[in-house]
Scaffold this motif. Structure first.
Motif, PDB file in Angstrom:
ATOM      1  N   VAL A   1       6.034  23.895 -87.731  1.00  0.00           N
ATOM      2  CA  VAL A   1       6.557  22.772 -88.511  1.00  0.00           C
ATOM      3  C   VAL A   1       5.442  22.211 -89.394  1.00  0.00           C
ATOM      4  N   CYS A   2       5.731  22.080 -90.675  1.00  0.00           N
ATOM      5  CA  CYS A   2       4.745  21.565 -91.635  1.00  0.00           C
ATOM      6  C   CYS A   2       4.646  20.046 -91.497  1.00  0.00           C
ATOM      7  N   PRO A   3       3.422  19.486 -91.296  1.00  0.00           N
ATOM      8  CA  PRO A   3       3.301  18.035 -91.124  1.00  0.00           C
ATOM      9  C   PRO A   3       3.531  17.276 -92.427  1.00  0.00           C
ATOM     10  N   LYS A   4       3.390  17.962 -93.559  1.00  0.00           N
ATOM     11  CA  LYS A   4       3.495  17.287 -94.855  1.00  0.00           C
ATOM     12  C   LYS A   4       4.964  17.116 -95.251  1.00  0.00           C
ATOM     13  N   CYS A   5       5.734  18.208 -95.234  1.00  0.00           N
ATOM     14  CA  CYS A   5       7.118  18.125 -95.705  1.00  0.00           C
ATOM     15  C   CYS A   5       8.121  18.226 -94.555  1.00  0.00           C
ATOM     16  N   SER A   6       7.635  18.410 -93.329  1.00  0.00           N
ATOM     17  CA  SER A   6       8.478  18.479 -92.133  1.00  0.00           C
ATOM     18  C   SER A   6       9.394  19.700 -92.091  1.00  0.00           C
TER      19      SER A   6
ATOM     20  N   THR B   1      -0.264  28.781 -94.954  1.00  0.00           N
ATOM     21  CA  THR B   1       0.229  27.635 -95.724  1.00  0.00           C
ATOM     22  C   THR B   1       1.748  27.538 -95.577  1.00  0.00           C
ATOM     23  N   CYS B   2       2.254  26.328 -95.803  1.00  0.00           N
ATOM     24  CA  CYS B   2       3.689  26.094 -95.692  1.00  0.00           C
ATOM     25  C   CYS B   2       4.415  26.845 -96.810  1.00  0.00           C
ATOM     26  N   ALA B   3       5.467  27.548 -96.444  1.00  0.00           N
ATOM     27  CA  ALA B   3       6.213  28.328 -97.429  1.00  0.00           C
ATOM     28  C   ALA B   3       6.998  27.425 -98.374  1.00  0.00           C
ATOM     29  N   PHE B   4       7.164  26.166 -98.019  1.00  0.00           N
ATOM     30  CA  PHE B   4       7.998  25.280 -98.828  1.00  0.00           C
ATOM     31  C   PHE B   4       7.173  24.403 -99.769  1.00  0.00           C
ATOM     32  N   CYS B   5       6.048  23.856 -99.260  1.00  0.00           N
ATOM     33  CA  CYS B   5       5.281  22.924-100.093  1.00  0.00           C
ATOM     34  C   CYS B   5       3.870  23.438-100.374  1.00  0.00           C
ATOM     35  N   ASN B   6       3.538  24.615 -99.848  1.00  0.00           N
ATOM     36  CA  ASN B   6       2.213  25.207-100.044  1.00  0.00           C
ATOM     37  C   ASN B   6       1.080  24.441 -99.382  1.00  0.00           C
TER      38      ASN B   6
HETATM   39 ZN   LIG Z   1       5.360  21.906 -96.127  1.00  0.00          ZN
END
Ligand SMILES: [Zn+2]
Ligand SMILES: [Zn+2]
Length: 336
Positions: A41-46, A6-11
């Protein structure tokens, strides 16, 4: 080897299987051959999630080989977006900060706007529908009201972001009044940055209860609080944030650490900073957090190298060391 899912920034869940990188996760991958860095690179929060250090060089080489066979979709002097099969690669071409930062944060601001629209649009559409129905029933006297709806939805969204609680290891306690601070993103607007040794950043919090400066966050807690607070302020305090201007501010200050020091010297609360300086601070804090994470990974790698070199003489010592290393918390990434 371990890799986060999971993305470390937005989960958000990170899609993809990592393709040629062998990471096992990621559909858009960024790599920098010069600095030996690799990100998913997270597609949700970039945002860019730094990959663990293990075999990073081999993974980057594999990516570079695949990228060489791909199609360059877009490129600046510093970064190239390359499509290969169903993967996107972001290749950092040259270690020059200005254009790279502009590109990277431009993407992030766009993602932020998309996220906001996802909320504002449906709420507006639903509210307009309701208003029209009420209007028809009432005989058409609410005409003006409809125009205020997008702004109302926008306001609501800002409130929601402001109420998000800040991820800290332990809630800080106010030194003045003893309140345990349930820190939310909007509280951080009244905090100010102070410089720390080795260019790291700390945050002095203003207590929501007694309004005195009563607590301080350091390290990862400070990074998390800053990121969330600055995201909230970007919504709450109107003003155009131009990525190029912010990147130039960081560059003009002489780099991220100097920019943090500059902001600290001004002794202003975050909400009093000019919009582009706030964005510049966000960039600088990100750089700082990433470097801290890299340092930590290097230290671990060094320790393992020490073991391999036989510096720990007895078997017991060796086993203890291995146990200690294994006990480290997983997913040691900043959460927000
Ligand atoms: Zn993210
Ligand atoms: Zn207090």
């Amino acid at each position: 080897m371990f890799m986060y899912r999971t993305c470390a920034f937005c989960n958000g869940k990170l899609p993809g299987d990592g393709g040629p990188s062998g990471l096992g996760v990621g559909q858009r991958l960024a790599f920098d051959e010069w600095k030996a860095r690799l990100w998913v690179v997270c597609p949700k929060c970039s945002r860019w999630n730094l990959a663990p250090l293990d075999d990073r060089l081999e993974k980057i080489e594999a990516l570079a080989r695949a990228a060489a066979r791909g199609r360059v979709a877009a490129a600046t002097e510093q970064v190239a977006l390359i499509r290969w099969q169903h993967y996107d690669f972001v290749r950092v071409e040259k270690p020059r900060r200005l254009e790279f930062a502009t590109w990277r944060y431009g993407e992030r601001l766009k993602a932020r706007r998309r996220e906001q629209l996802k909320f504002v649009l449906p709420v507006t559409v639903a509210a307009v529908g309701l208003a029209v129905a009420v209007n028809v029933t009432a005989g058409g006297s609410f005409g003006v009201f409809v125009w205020n709806i997008p702004r109302g939805a926008q306001w609501l969204y800002t409130r929601i972001v402001g109420r998000r609680s800040v991820g800290v290891a332990e809630p800080p306690i106010c030194e003045r009044c003893g309140t345990v601070l349930q820190l939310r993103a909007r509280h951080v607007a009244y905090a100010r940055v102070v410089g720390q040794a080795q260019g790291d950043v700390a945050l002095i919090l203003s207590c929501p209860n007694c309004h005195a400066e009563g607590a301080m966050l350091v390290g990862r807690d400070a990074h998390n609080a800053l990121r969330q607070g600055l995201t909230y302020l970007a919504l709450a305090r109107a003003g155009r944030q131009r990525v190029e201007d912010a990147a130039r501010l960081v560059e003009g200050a002489g780099g991220p650490d100097q920019l943090i020091r500059d902001v600290a010297r001004r002794e202003l609360t975050l909400r009093s900073l000019a919009p582009e300086r706030r964005l510049a601070l966000e960039m600088a804090v990100d750089e700082r957090a990433e470097v801290t994470e890299l340092e930590r990974q290097w230290r671990d790698a060094e320790e393992l190298a020490d073991i391999a070199d036989g510096q720990l003489s007895t078997t017991t010592e060796l086993e203890e060391e291995l146990r200690r290393l294994k006990k480290r918390p997983e997913g040691d990434q900043p959460s927000s």
